[in-house]
Write a protein that holds these residues in place. Structure first.
Motif, short mmCIF file in Angstrom:
data_model
loop_
_atom_site.label_atom_id
_atom_site.label_comp_id
_atom_site.label_asym_id
_atom_site.label_seq_id
_atom_site.Cartn_x
_atom_site.Cartn_y
_atom_site.Cartn_z
N VAL A 1 -0.71 -3.32 -1.90
CA VAL A 1 -0.72 -2.33 -0.81
C VAL A 1 0.43 -2.61 0.14
O VAL A 1 1.11 -1.67 0.59
N GLN A 2 0.68 -3.89 0.44
CA GLN A 2 1.77 -4.25 1.34
C GLN A 2 3.13 -3.84 0.78
O GLN A 2 3.95 -3.26 1.48
N GLN A 3 3.34 -4.09 -0.52
CA GLN A 3 4.63 -3.71 -1.12
C GLN A 3 4.77 -2.20 -1.22
O GLN A 3 5.87 -1.66 -1.03
N LEU A 4 3.68 -1.52 -1.49
CA LEU A 4 3.71 -0.05 -1.49
C LEU A 4 4.05 0.48 -0.10
O LEU A 4 4.84 1.43 0.04
N MET B 1 7.32 3.46 3.46
CA MET B 1 7.85 3.52 4.83
C MET B 1 9.37 3.70 4.81
O MET B 1 9.92 4.44 5.62
N GLU B 2 10.01 3.05 3.86
CA GLU B 2 11.47 3.18 3.73
C GLU B 2 11.85 4.62 3.35
O GLU B 2 12.79 5.19 3.90
N THR C 1 5.79 1.94 -7.00
CA THR C 1 4.68 2.88 -7.21
C THR C 1 4.49 3.16 -8.70
O THR C 1 3.36 3.24 -9.19
N GLN C 2 5.60 3.28 -9.44
CA GLN C 2 5.50 3.50 -10.88
C GLN C 2 4.88 2.30 -11.58
O GLN C 2 4.16 2.44 -12.57
N PRO D 1 0.52 -5.22 -11.02
CA PRO D 1 1.61 -4.23 -11.13
C PRO D 1 2.98 -4.86 -11.33
O PRO D 1 3.88 -4.22 -11.87
N TRP D 2 3.13 -6.11 -10.90
CA TRP D 2 4.43 -6.77 -10.98
C TRP D 2 4.84 -7.05 -12.42
O TRP D 2 6.01 -7.32 -12.68
N ARG D 3 3.89 -6.99 -13.35
CA ARG D 3 4.25 -7.21 -14.76
C ARG D 3 5.23 -6.14 -15.25
O ARG D 3 5.95 -6.33 -16.23
N TRP D 4 5.25 -4.98 -14.57
CA TRP D 4 6.11 -3.88 -14.97
C TRP D 4 7.45 -3.88 -14.23
O TRP D 4 8.29 -3.01 -14.48
#
Length: 484
Positions: free
Chosen positions: A306-309, A314-315, A339-340, A399-402
């Motif tokens: 959630v933090q990275q999203l 925000m950017e 997000t992807q 999600p970081w695996r992608w």
């Protein structure tokens, strides 16, 4: 001893020899089927296979059978002898040989309720033609110019109704979003209008029947669904006739929605158009709404994601504010890289579509096993997505695996991408796959920018085998208060 007596004396030996050679010959010609268990007469192992289990697992039935027989095994499901595959190579082989060695083969009850011209049950040239129509309407150009703005509009419409500190079922809200989008996209129906709400009511009854036992008896969900199907088709037919009358009277044909596009650009019969529209409403609504609900569920338990999203979106929001823009553009969507990753991991871990129905149309040999012509074949994509030999620590939402590392893909990315099939594969690859990912990304964008949320009651996704949250995923949302 007379000749007759001698013949009668030898007859048992001759008969025994005949039987021996016949048995030996049949044994030599018998197919080398995978190991397995055919279960009880008539029902086979269907009851055990369909027993509900956590959607982030492959279920006890699959675990026990794979442990005992391996990743390819035989069974008797849905009234037919069946080969079940949790093997990535065989799954890919099945999907890539659609129309040559295998063909789509859903239970007869599915065709009875979705219609004989539904894309889900069609095979051969007719399926190809229907799929081309869908792909043309869902082209990349239309995604950019027509569908992205509509997806964002319908997202904001749903999220704007969420009050600060309110509690509701996330699954219902996701279904509301995808139904409104598909009703607008297919027939230009506006959310909240009486005809749209009536159609939604009938559609809910219809859906309950699609996922229920196919008992066509008074009072059953299946019988009610058949009645709702008839009502929905009459509604679509009425819309078709209004469009055709409008065109005959010199009016402009509305090509903005799928119904108008099909009426102008295809030679389909009325019955074919009706089944196409219904099947696309079904496909576009159900799978996307479940995927969005799964994303909400997984993210509430993963604050780092959630933090990275939040940082990513925000950017994007800051850049749009500086440019004096409000609506999302395609370039903004392409910037949603993490997000992807979340979208991919949600589809891998949640497995909205768990297995596919196929049938062997020729005798097939694979890795020493025979798959006889006419046998049902079930490629279980969920089993591959949750297989540690293809995905590292598959029981974690990661999600970081992608994510690419320093501009180059991770070492396991080739194996992951080759074995990642949330939308099927081959000639029957889902025509709406790009739209589904767009819906998820845009919904996540505005959800993250406007709310934080937590579960208000215990719930989790179950496979029935369709994926569903028993309690509808109750959440409490808290609106972000914008700083001046």
């Amino acid at each position: 001893m007379s000749d007759l007596e001698f013949f009668l004396f030898l007859l048992p030996f001759i008969f025994s020899l005949y039987l021996f050679f016949n048995v030996f010959k049949n044994k030599q010609n018998a197919p080398n089927l995978p190991p397995g268990n055919m279960g009880w007469p008539f029902i086979g192992e269907t009851v055990g296979y369909l027993r509900p289990y956590s959607a982030t697992t492959i279920g006890r039935f699959m675990e026990q059978h794979i442990s005992r027989f391996g990743k390819i095994y035989k069974s008797h499901l849905f009234g037919e002898p069946t080969i079940i595959s949790a093997d990535a190579g065989l799954n890919k082989f099945i999907l890539q040989n659609e129309g040559r060695l295998f063909e789509c083969s859903y239970p007869r009850s599915i065709g009875g309720i979705l219609g004989k011209w539904s894309m889900l049950v069609l095979v051969g040239d007719m399926h190809r033609d229907m799929r081309i129509i869908s792909l043309n309407f869902l082209s990349n150009a239309r995604l950019k110019t027509h569908l992205l703005p509509e997806v964002e509009k319908q997202t904001l419409l749903v999220l704007s109704s969420w009050k600060d500190n309110s509690t509701f079922c996330a699954q219902d809200e996701a279904k509301k979003f995808t139904f409104n989008l598909m009703a607008k996209h297919i027939m230009s129906l506006d959310p909240g209008k009486p005809e749209t709400e009536q159609l939604k009511k009938e559609y809910i009854t219809f859906m309950k029947g699609v996922i229920s036992p196919p008992l066509n008896l008074p009072g059953t969900a299946y019988r009610k669904a058949l009645k709702s199907r008839s009502t929905i088709l009459k509604f679509i037919e009425q819309k078709m006739e209004e469009r055709m009358k409008h065109t005959r009277e010199g009016g402009e044909n509305l090509e903005e929605d799928l119904l108008g596009w099909v009426l102008k650009h295809s030679n389909l019969s009325k019955e074919q158009i009706l089944d196409l529209v219904l099947s696309l409403l079904f496909a576009g609504h159900e799978t996307s709404s479940v995927a969005i609900t799964l994303a909400i569920y997984f993210l509430q338990a993963c604050p780092d994601a959630v933090q990275q999203l939040t940082e990513e979106h925000m950017e994007i929001a800051r850049a749009k504010k500086q440019a004096g823009e409000r609506e999302l553009h395609w370039d903004d969507y392409k910037k949603m890289e993490f997000t992807q990753c979340v979208v991919n991991e949600t589809l891998r871990y949640g497995n909205v579509v768990r297995f596919l129905h196929r049938k062997a149309i020729k005798d097939v040999r694979y890795k020493g096993y025979d798959i006889p012509r006419g046998w049902k074949v079930l490629p279980v994509v969920a089993a591959v997505h949750l297989d540690p030999s293809h995905f590292d620590r598959p029981q974690l939402f990661d999600p970081w695996r992608w994510q690419s590392t320093r501009g180059s893909p991770p070492s396991s990315s080739s194996s992951m991408s080759n074995n990642f099939m949330p939308f099927g594969g081959g000639p029957r690859l889902c025509a709406g796959s790009e739209l589904a990912k767009l819906e998820m990304a845009v919904f996540i964008h505005h959800l993250i920018l406007n709310f934080r949320w937590e579960l208000s009651d215990k719930d989790e996704a179950f496979a029935y085998p369709y994926v569903d949250f028993p309690n509808g995923l109750p959440i409490t949302v808290h609106r972000h208060h914008k700083k001046n």
